[in-house]
Design a protein around this motif. Structure first.
Motif: not given
Length: 312
Positions: A99-100, A108-111, A120-121, A152-153
């Motif tokens: 979670v970010t 998010v792009d880095i994660i 990813i959330v 994200i999904s």
């Protein structure tokens, strides 16, 4: 539920401390004095004359974090890649939700370079917290505000529902909204105006937005430009609504001093790249002028590049 807070600064400590009432929490920080203080005295959380001490585990060793159901990334954007790599040593596996709740855009792009998208959330929170001393934070939000999360999904994982239930159980007012991107841009308007300008002027948010007409006028132009870029991206936020939102948040946290102020005072690298600089970049791609945000970027970058030459 096992929760790892990756980046236990003021905000990470706030979430970790509150969640420790319901979950097994580990606070990960590279700050040795913070880790020693928390492990010796507990995490001290104050709000005015109220004081709470949370007995929660802290570590500065990535291998000691341990496997987590949820890893919450709370570092500044400049440390995102290192934080993810550290968390992957022992905390993040194929079953972990990452979670970010970081400020700005681009994290998010880095994660995604390291973690599959279905784990990813992303989201944001309008709570605030200030560092007082190692292992001691002051909770500065005086009204009920929100925490919003979205995967994200397309699918909502059972662990995310469980995590949101835990957040709500400790008063963090969490939900999964349909308009998460709009809300993130609203938060960006707050950060791009208040974090950066408070840092330049070394004042709190009320002094910036309410008590000083001249700084309010600068902040208003920053907010208007962010709103213009958001609308060009298809996110329908008018200039008027943008300014109303920033003022409402300001009144919720009147004494708050953004962490970027401390970055400047302590001569550290700021997160300008995920705030005004990101707005300028988006503006150029969309053909939207952002001259005031561009000037703010140049001022912050000038300050950063001259830390060792500053005249006292």
């Amino acid at each position: 539920m096992k929760i790892a807070i990756i980046g236990a600064g003021a905000m990470g400590s706030l979430f970790g401390g509150l969640l420790s009432d319901k979950c097994e929490v580990c606070l990960y920080s590279t700050n040795t004095s913070y880790v020693e203080a928390v492990n010796t005295n507990g995490l001290i959380m104050t709000q005015g004359d109220k004081k709470y001490v949370k007995k929660v585990r802290a570590t500065n060793k990535a291998e000691e974090i341990g496997t987590s159901d949820v890893a919450v990334i709370f570092v500044k954007c400049t440390g995102t890649e290192k934080a993810i790599q550290d968390a992957m040593v022992s905390s993040i596996n194929k079953d972990t939700i990452v979670v970010t709740l970081q400020n700005g855009i681009g994290n998010v792009d880095i994660i995604k370079k390291f973690v599959p998208e279905d784990q990813i959330v992303y989201g944001y929170t309008t709570l605030t917290s200030d560092r007082v001393a190692p292992g001691h934070i002051e909770m500065t939000t005086i009204k009920e505000v929100d925490t919003h999360l979205c995967p994200i999904s397309d699918s909502v994982m059972p662990k995310l529902i469980q995590f949101i239930d835990s957040l709500n159980a400790v008063g963090l007012n969490a939900s999964i909204p349909n308009d998460i991107d709009e809300k993130i841009w609203y938060k960006l308007m707050v950060n791009a105006s208040e974090n950066t300008l408070c840092s330049i002027f070394k004042i709190n948010v009320s002094q910036l937005m309410i008590q000083t007409r001249e700084s309010f006028e600068i902040a208003k132009q920053v907010i208007y430009e962010v709103s213009d870029v958001a609308r060009a991206k298809g996110i329908n936020i008018s200039r008027e609504k943008a300014l109303e939102h920033v003022m409402r948040v300001t009144r919720s946290v009147p004494e708050h001093v953004p962490s970027m102020v401390l970055d400047i005072v302590n001569k550290k690298k700021t997160e300008i790249s995920s705030l005004n600089e990101a707005v300028v970049k988006e503006g150029k791609e969309l053909g939207i002028p952002t001259p005031i945000n561009g000037m703010i970027v140049n001022i912050i970058r000038t300050i950063e590049k001259n830390y060792d030459k500053t005249i006292d």
